[in-house]
Design a protein around this motif. Structure first.
Motif, mmCIF file in Angstrom:
data_model
loop_
_atom_site.group_PDB
_atom_site.id
_atom_site.type_symbol
_atom_site.label_atom_id
_atom_site.label_comp_id
_atom_site.label_asym_id
_atom_site.label_seq_id
_atom_site.Cartn_x
_atom_site.Cartn_y
_atom_site.Cartn_z
ATOM 1 N N VAL A 45 0.839 -1.200 0.000
ATOM 2 C CA VAL A 45 0.000 0.000 0.000
ATOM 3 C C VAL A 45 0.875 1.252 0.000
ATOM 4 C CG1 VAL A 45 -1.643 1.336 1.397
ATOM 5 C CG2 VAL A 45 -2.020 -1.107 1.018
ATOM 6 N N MET A 46 1.920 1.274 0.818
ATOM 7 C CA MET A 46 2.805 2.444 0.868
ATOM 8 C C MET A 46 3.482 2.690 -0.475
ATOM 9 S SD MET A 46 2.624 4.219 3.600
ATOM 10 C CE MET A 46 3.794 5.370 2.920
ATOM 11 N N GLY A 104 10.642 9.994 5.565
ATOM 12 C CA GLY A 104 11.878 9.747 6.305
ATOM 13 C C GLY A 104 12.180 8.271 6.430
ATOM 14 N N ASN A 105 11.145 7.473 6.679
ATOM 15 C CA ASN A 105 11.306 6.025 6.780
ATOM 16 C C ASN A 105 11.838 5.462 5.468
ATOM 17 O OD1 ASN A 105 10.642 3.798 8.760
ATOM 18 N ND2 ASN A 105 9.505 3.039 6.985
ATOM 19 N N LEU A 106 11.245 5.891 4.358
ATOM 20 C CA LEU A 106 11.673 5.408 3.056
ATOM 21 C C LEU A 106 13.104 5.838 2.749
ATOM 22 C CD1 LEU A 106 11.032 3.898 0.462
ATOM 23 C CD2 LEU A 106 9.962 5.994 -0.416
ATOM 24 N N GLN A 107 13.454 7.062 3.103
ATOM 25 C CA GLN A 107 14.829 7.534 2.866
ATOM 26 C C GLN A 107 15.831 6.712 3.669
ATOM 27 O OE1 GLN A 107 15.920 9.723 0.521
ATOM 28 N NE2 GLN A 107 17.863 8.861 1.151
ATOM 29 N N THR A 108 15.495 6.408 4.919
ATOM 30 C CA THR A 108 16.379 5.577 5.742
ATOM 31 C C THR A 108 16.522 4.190 5.130
ATOM 32 O OG1 THR A 108 15.767 6.780 7.745
ATOM 33 C CG2 THR A 108 16.710 4.585 8.049
ATOM 34 N N LEU A 109 15.409 3.600 4.700
ATOM 35 C CA LEU A 109 15.467 2.286 4.062
ATOM 36 C C LEU A 109 16.319 2.316 2.800
ATOM 37 C CD1 LEU A 109 11.793 1.038 4.446
ATOM 38 C CD2 LEU A 109 13.843 -0.049 5.388
ATOM 39 N N ARG A 110 16.112 3.328 1.970
ATOM 40 C CA ARG A 110 16.894 3.404 0.724
ATOM 41 C C ARG A 110 18.380 3.555 0.998
ATOM 42 N NH1 ARG A 110 13.382 6.602 -3.849
ATOM 43 N NH2 ARG A 110 11.792 4.994 -3.996
ATOM 44 N N THR A 111 18.728 4.288 2.037
ATOM 45 C CA THR A 111 20.138 4.436 2.412
ATOM 46 C C THR A 111 20.709 3.092 2.863
ATOM 47 O OG1 THR A 111 19.816 6.743 3.026
ATOM 48 C CG2 THR A 111 21.728 5.632 3.973
#
Length: 146
Positions: A45-46, A104-111
């Protein structure tokens, strides 16, 4: 263009690899670090909400190939986790958007994922940009295919 089982076998290999590499990356993603844990349905969903901010829950269900009731349940949970906002657009319409916490969660995951792939690939990054472009095109066509 028609499907040729013998000539297009590499597409089956590609699908198998995509699924396995995604599973391996997820299994190696560290927990904690301020990350919000999501279920598989919530992740799906996200992804749609990230790609189509402002879409309606019915559009999310259609694009994600999920039952509307499962999307409703996931949206309630994501809202409780601070990952999505639902805004009323009039009458009974609702627009779903990612929150700053979700971004922010997605950016942390991508990093974290980038570091994992960089370690696995080493200095040889040949074809990464082209591969990402093909997968992006494939994802959009699969999501937009009604």
């Amino acid at each position: 263009m028609t499907f040729d089982p013998a000539g297009d076998a590499a597409l089956g290999d590609l699908a198998d690899l995509i699924l396995d590499v995604g599973r391996l990356i997820r299994s190696r993603t560290p927990t904690g670090q301020g990350l919000v844990a999501l279920t598989d349905t919530e992740r799906t969903v996200m992804r749609v909400v990230d790609l189509y901010p402002g879409c309606a829950p019915s559009d999310i269900a259609r694009r994600a190939r999920l039952q509307r009731t499962n999307v409703s349940t996931a949206l309630r949970s994501l809202e409780d986790k601070g990952m999505v906002a639902r805004d009323h657009t009039g009458r009974r319409g609702v627009a779903v958007t990612p929150t700053p916490r979700a971004r922010g969660n997605l950016q942390t995951l991508r990093t974290l994922w980038a570091a994992e792939l960089a370690a696995a690939l080493g200095a040889d990054r040949t074809g990464v940009a082209g591969c990402a472009a093909v997968l992006t095109r494939l994802e959009r066509r699969l999501i937009d295919d009604d």
